[in-house]
Design a protein around this motif. Structure first.
Motif, PDB file in Angstrom:
ATOM      1  N   UNK A   1       0.842  -1.182   0.000  1.00 46.27           N
ATOM      2  CA  UNK A   1       0.000   0.000   0.000  1.00 46.27           C
ATOM      3  C   UNK A   1       0.883   1.240   0.000  1.00 46.27           C
ATOM      4  N   UNK A   2       0.589   2.150  -0.893  1.00 45.65           N
ATOM      5  CA  UNK A   2       1.343   3.397  -0.982  1.00 45.65           C
ATOM      6  C   UNK A   2       0.384   4.550  -0.724  1.00 45.65           C
ATOM      7  N   UNK A   3       0.740   5.399   0.204  1.00 43.93           N
ATOM      8  CA  UNK A   3      -0.090   6.567   0.498  1.00 43.93           C
ATOM      9  C   UNK A   3       0.169   7.693  -0.484  1.00 43.93           C
ATOM     10  N   UNK A   4      -0.545   8.769  -0.296  1.00 45.17           N
ATOM     11  CA  UNK A   4      -0.406   9.947  -1.153  1.00 45.17           C
ATOM     12  C   UNK A   4       0.967  10.588  -0.949  1.00 45.17           C
ATOM     13  N   UNK A   5       1.494  11.181  -2.004  1.00 40.20           N
ATOM     14  CA  UNK A   5       2.730  11.946  -1.883  1.00 40.20           C
ATOM     15  C   UNK A   5       2.430  13.239  -1.133  1.00 40.20           C
ATOM     16  N   UNK A  78      -5.308  12.672   2.950  1.00 38.60           N
ATOM     17  CA  UNK A  78      -3.995  13.031   2.426  1.00 38.60           C
ATOM     18  C   UNK A  78      -4.044  13.174   0.908  1.00 38.60           C
ATOM     19  N   UNK A  79      -4.904  12.424   0.248  1.00 43.26           N
ATOM     20  CA  UNK A  79      -5.072  12.549  -1.204  1.00 43.26           C
ATOM     21  C   UNK A  79      -5.762  13.862  -1.552  1.00 43.26           C
ATOM     22  N   UNK A  80      -6.692  14.281  -0.722  1.00 48.88           N
ATOM     23  CA  UNK A  80      -7.428  15.526  -0.971  1.00 48.88           C
ATOM     24  C   UNK A  80      -6.472  16.712  -0.972  1.00 48.88           C
ATOM     25  N   UNK A  81      -5.436  16.666  -0.142  1.00 51.60           N
ATOM     26  CA  UNK A  81      -4.464  17.763  -0.054  1.00 51.60           C
ATOM     27  C   UNK A  81      -3.727  18.005  -1.358  1.00 51.60           C
ATOM     28  N   UNK A  82      -3.727  17.023  -2.246  1.00 49.31           N
ATOM     29  CA  UNK A  82      -3.011  17.161  -3.517  1.00 49.31           C
ATOM     30  C   UNK A  82      -3.766  18.020  -4.521  1.00 49.31           C
ATOM     31  N   UNK A  83      -5.049  18.262  -4.282  1.00 42.60           N
ATOM     32  CA  UNK A  83      -5.831  19.134  -5.156  1.00 42.60           C
ATOM     33  C   UNK A  83      -5.578  20.587  -4.778  1.00 42.60           C
ATOM     34  N   UNK A  84      -5.602  21.465  -5.737  1.00 38.75           N
ATOM     35  CA  UNK A  84      -5.388  22.889  -5.476  1.00 38.75           C
ATOM     36  C   UNK A  84      -6.548  23.687  -6.044  1.00 38.75           C
ATOM     37  N   UNK A  85      -7.427  24.216  -5.213  1.00 37.96           N
ATOM     38  CA  UNK A  85      -7.448  24.078  -3.753  1.00 37.96           C
ATOM     39  C   UNK A  85      -7.947  22.697  -3.342  1.00 37.96           C
ATOM     40  N   UNK A  86      -7.680  22.297  -2.075  1.00 43.12           N
ATOM     41  CA  UNK A  86      -8.184  21.004  -1.607  1.00 43.12           C
ATOM     42  C   UNK A  86      -9.686  20.914  -1.850  1.00 43.12           C
TER      43      UNK A  86
END
Length: 98
Positions: A1-5, A78-86
């Protein structure tokens, strides 16, 4: 399992989160009221106010779960944080769910 960067603004985001002084604080009625209301409005069995720090996802308020945090690696937020804006995302599209 790999989490979000980590997002590009991770250092700034973590500094802001720390400045709020909300991590690891006791439950607050205002947050719990909102969480319960949203759970009822959207008929959702699980509703959370979730904050993602360096290592974990911590729940300021929760309906339908009995834990206070999860690892950041297993965090949908943590994946949501990758969107700009979240923003909200379809968690079924995440590699960790497939």
């Amino acid at each position: 399992h790999v989490g979000a960067v980590e997002p590009e603004n991770e250092a700034e985001r973590l500094a802001l989160l720390q400045s709020l002084n909300v991590l690891d604080t006791p439950p607050e009625e205002a947050f719990d009221d909102i969480t319960r209301l949203l759970s009822q409005m959207f008929n959702m069995p699980m509703t959370l106010v979730s904050l993602v720090d360096k290592e974990r996802q911590w729940f300021k308020s929760a309906v339908g779960v009995d834990v206070s945090c999860t690892s950041r690696e297993s965090s949908f937020c943590a994946w949501v944080l990758l969107n700009d804006p979240p923003a909200f995302i379809d968690f079924h599209s995440l590699p960790s769910v497939k």
